[in-house]
Design an enzyme around this catalytic site. Structure first.
Site, mmCIF file in Angstrom:
data_model
loop_
_atom_site.group_PDB
_atom_site.id
_atom_site.type_symbol
_atom_site.label_atom_id
_atom_site.label_comp_id
_atom_site.label_asym_id
_atom_site.label_seq_id
_atom_site.Cartn_x
_atom_site.Cartn_y
_atom_site.Cartn_z
ATOM 1 N N HIS A 1 0.864 -1.184 0.000
ATOM 2 C CA HIS A 1 0.000 0.000 0.000
ATOM 3 C C HIS A 1 0.896 1.228 0.000
ATOM 4 O O HIS A 1 2.140 1.098 -0.017
ATOM 5 C CB HIS A 1 -0.948 -0.032 1.206
ATOM 6 C CG HIS A 1 -0.257 -0.287 2.510
ATOM 7 N ND1 HIS A 1 0.629 0.608 3.070
ATOM 8 C CD2 HIS A 1 -0.289 -1.360 3.353
ATOM 9 C CE1 HIS A 1 1.092 0.119 4.200
ATOM 10 N NE2 HIS A 1 0.566 -1.089 4.402
ATOM 11 N N HIS B 1 4.071 1.336 2.243
ATOM 12 C CA HIS B 1 5.270 0.680 1.710
ATOM 13 C C HIS B 1 5.891 1.530 0.589
ATOM 14 O O HIS B 1 7.107 1.697 0.523
ATOM 15 C CB HIS B 1 4.908 -0.688 1.111
ATOM 16 C CG HIS B 1 4.312 -1.668 2.072
ATOM 17 N ND1 HIS B 1 3.000 -2.062 2.011
ATOM 18 C CD2 HIS B 1 4.852 -2.353 3.109
ATOM 19 C CE1 HIS B 1 2.755 -2.958 2.961
ATOM 20 N NE2 HIS B 1 3.858 -3.142 3.647
ATOM 21 N N GLY C 1 9.030 1.624 8.597
ATOM 22 C CA GLY C 1 7.983 2.579 8.944
ATOM 23 C C GLY C 1 7.815 2.807 10.445
ATOM 24 O O GLY C 1 7.942 1.874 11.239
ATOM 25 N N LYS D 1 5.094 3.262 11.709
ATOM 26 C CA LYS D 1 3.868 2.519 12.030
ATOM 27 C C LYS D 1 4.174 1.371 13.009
ATOM 28 O O LYS D 1 3.382 1.062 13.884
ATOM 29 C CB LYS D 1 3.285 1.980 10.717
ATOM 30 C CG LYS D 1 2.367 0.797 10.820
ATOM 31 C CD LYS D 1 0.969 1.250 11.038
ATOM 32 C CE LYS D 1 -0.077 0.161 11.130
ATOM 33 N NZ LYS D 1 0.296 -1.194 11.016
ATOM 34 N N ILE E 1 1.907 6.435 7.037
ATOM 35 C CA ILE E 1 0.986 6.942 6.014
ATOM 36 C C ILE E 1 -0.421 6.467 6.381
ATOM 37 O O ILE E 1 -0.623 5.300 6.743
ATOM 38 C CB ILE E 1 1.398 6.434 4.606
ATOM 39 C CG1 ILE E 1 2.869 6.786 4.318
ATOM 40 C CG2 ILE E 1 0.475 6.980 3.534
ATOM 41 C CD1 ILE E 1 3.216 8.255 4.290
ATOM 42 N N ARG F 1 -3.324 -5.513 6.605
ATOM 43 C CA ARG F 1 -4.425 -6.219 7.279
ATOM 44 C C ARG F 1 -5.764 -5.502 7.112
ATOM 45 O O ARG F 1 -6.809 -6.125 7.321
ATOM 46 C CB ARG F 1 -4.099 -6.404 8.766
ATOM 47 C CG ARG F 1 -2.964 -7.385 9.017
ATOM 48 C CD ARG F 1 -2.716 -7.578 10.492
ATOM 49 N NE ARG F 1 -1.886 -8.740 10.772
ATOM 50 C CZ ARG F 1 -0.568 -8.726 10.866
ATOM 51 N NH1 ARG F 1 0.087 -7.585 10.694
ATOM 52 N NH2 ARG F 1 0.116 -9.826 11.121
HETATM 53 P P1 AMP Z 1 5.003 -5.123 6.539
HETATM 54 O O1 AMP Z 1 4.777 -5.476 5.099
HETATM 55 O O2 AMP Z 1 3.765 -4.937 7.320
HETATM 56 O O3 AMP Z 1 6.015 -6.041 7.193
HETATM 57 O O4 AMP Z 1 5.682 -3.692 6.533
HETATM 58 C C1 AMP Z 1 6.862 -3.447 5.807
HETATM 59 C C2 AMP Z 1 7.376 -2.086 6.169
HETATM 60 O O5 AMP Z 1 6.397 -1.096 5.854
HETATM 61 C C3 AMP Z 1 7.653 -1.937 7.676
HETATM 62 O O6 AMP Z 1 8.849 -1.213 7.859
HETATM 63 C C4 AMP Z 1 6.453 -1.158 8.156
HETATM 64 O O7 AMP Z 1 6.720 -0.379 9.311
HETATM 65 C C5 AMP Z 1 6.165 -0.278 6.965
HETATM 66 N N1 AMP Z 1 4.775 0.192 6.989
HETATM 67 C C6 AMP Z 1 3.657 -0.561 7.164
HETATM 68 N N2 AMP Z 1 2.562 0.219 7.182
HETATM 69 C C7 AMP Z 1 2.997 1.505 7.027
HETATM 70 C C8 AMP Z 1 2.354 2.773 6.959
HETATM 71 N N3 AMP Z 1 1.025 2.893 7.070
HETATM 72 N N4 AMP Z 1 3.119 3.871 6.804
HETATM 73 C C9 AMP Z 1 4.478 3.761 6.691
HETATM 74 N N5 AMP Z 1 5.145 2.591 6.729
HETATM 75 C C10 AMP Z 1 4.420 1.474 6.891
#
Ligand code: AMP
Length: 282
Positions: A34, A37, A149, A151, A178, A189
């Site tokens: 999204h 990322h 992130g 987040k 974001i 999710r």
């Molecule tokens: P994930 O795919 O959930 O493992 O996340 C991959 C990376 O994207 C991690 O460093 C997260 O912290 C970052 N991330 C996930 N959601 C967001 C968001 N809404 N804003 C910024 N970074 C994000």
């Protein structure tokens, strides 16, 4: 965009880039991409000569089997998004490539108090899995910088500690959270929420924003209590709402002497567990 499924092919290409003197930025993800990322990919593209994104749903960081099974997988769409933003390389390994059965990829690490609170306390083994996969990816990609992130605030703190333990030369760069226009933090999710759940999900970020607004007038204990009251609706099961020191991650009851303070929460809504945080002081 180059896409590779094997470590050997990826490393060949990256060694080529390194020989040309190019710097490598790395964005590890679990896919179902999204704008959160993509913002990290953009940051990497702005700072690095070559941007590598990995898409790997790491089984060792899931403490609930059903969460792993139901984790959204949208690889084709993800690759189209990465191509459109100008990512140079996508790495799409399968589990045996990351954890070859004949290789010892285990990594025992205790992050101490950092992992005894919040996500660490509620998801046993989660950060051990995160550390294991990132250690492996750092060895494979050897990036100059890694982008993650805010987040996942606690994860960032743990990864900072991990890089220190590994004496890694990789710089850690944080990207801001974001959000959707209604405030909901973007998350892979979110796709699993139905219409009604999606409509009430922004109450989570609203409670965090409201907490920040009360800093001048309320004690941290009052702020926390009122946030918990806001989140006390039948659709939500709140796992935690903590106001913590942003460096030690330990709960605080006053901002005095605290450099960074952060409010973090985890809430179950329908089939999913959502996390979010807001920095209160920096
Ligand atoms: P994930 O795919 O959930 O493992 O996340 C991959 C990376 O994207 C991690 O460093 C997260 O912290 C970052 N991330 C996930 N959601 C967001 C968001 N809404 N804003 C910024 N970074 C994000």
């Amino acid at each position: 965009m180059y896409d590779y499924k094997t470590v050997r092919h990826l490393r060949n290409r990256l060694d080529g880039f390194r020989k040309e003197g190019k710097t490598i930025g790395f964005v590890p993800t679990m896919g179902a991409l999204h704008e959160g990322h993509i913002s990290l990919i953009r940051k990497s593209i702005a700072d690095s000569d070559v941007t590598v994104c990995s898409i790997f749903v790491n089984p060792t960081q899931f403490n609930v089997a059903a969460d792993l099974d139901k984790y959204p997988r949208t690889t084709e769409r993800d690759c189209a998004m990465l191509e459109a933003v100008g990512c140079d390389v996508v790495f799409l390994p399968d589990v045996d490539e990351v954890y070859p059965p004949d290789m010892d990829t285990s990594y025992e690490v205790d992050f101490g108090p950092l992992e005894r609170v919040m996500e660490g306390a509620h998801r046993p083994g989660h950060f051990a899995g995160v550390a294991q996969v990132l250690k492996r990816f750092l060895e494979i990609v050897e990036p100059d910088a890694m982008y993650m992130g805010q987040k996942d605030f606690q994860q960032l703190t743990i990864v900072r500690d991990l890089l220190k333990r590994l004496e890694s030369k990789t710089r850690l760069v944080m990207g801001e959270t974001i959000r959707e226009t209604d405030g909901l933090a973007m998350s892979s999710r979110n796709m699993r929420l139905n219409e009604e759940e999606r409509a009430i999900a922004p109450r989570i970020s609203k409670a965090l924003f409201n907490a920040k607004k009360k800093l001048e007038t309320h004690s941290l204990a009052q702020i926390r209590e009122e946030a918990l009251a806001e989140l006390d609706i039948p659709e939500f099961t709140v796992e935690y709402f903590e106001i913590a020191d942003g460096i030690t991650l330990q709960p605080i009851d006053s901002l005095e002497g605290v450099e960074i303070a952060v409010a973090c929460t985890a809430v179950h809504l329908g089939p999913v567990r959502l996390i979010d945080n807001v920095v209160l002081k920096e």
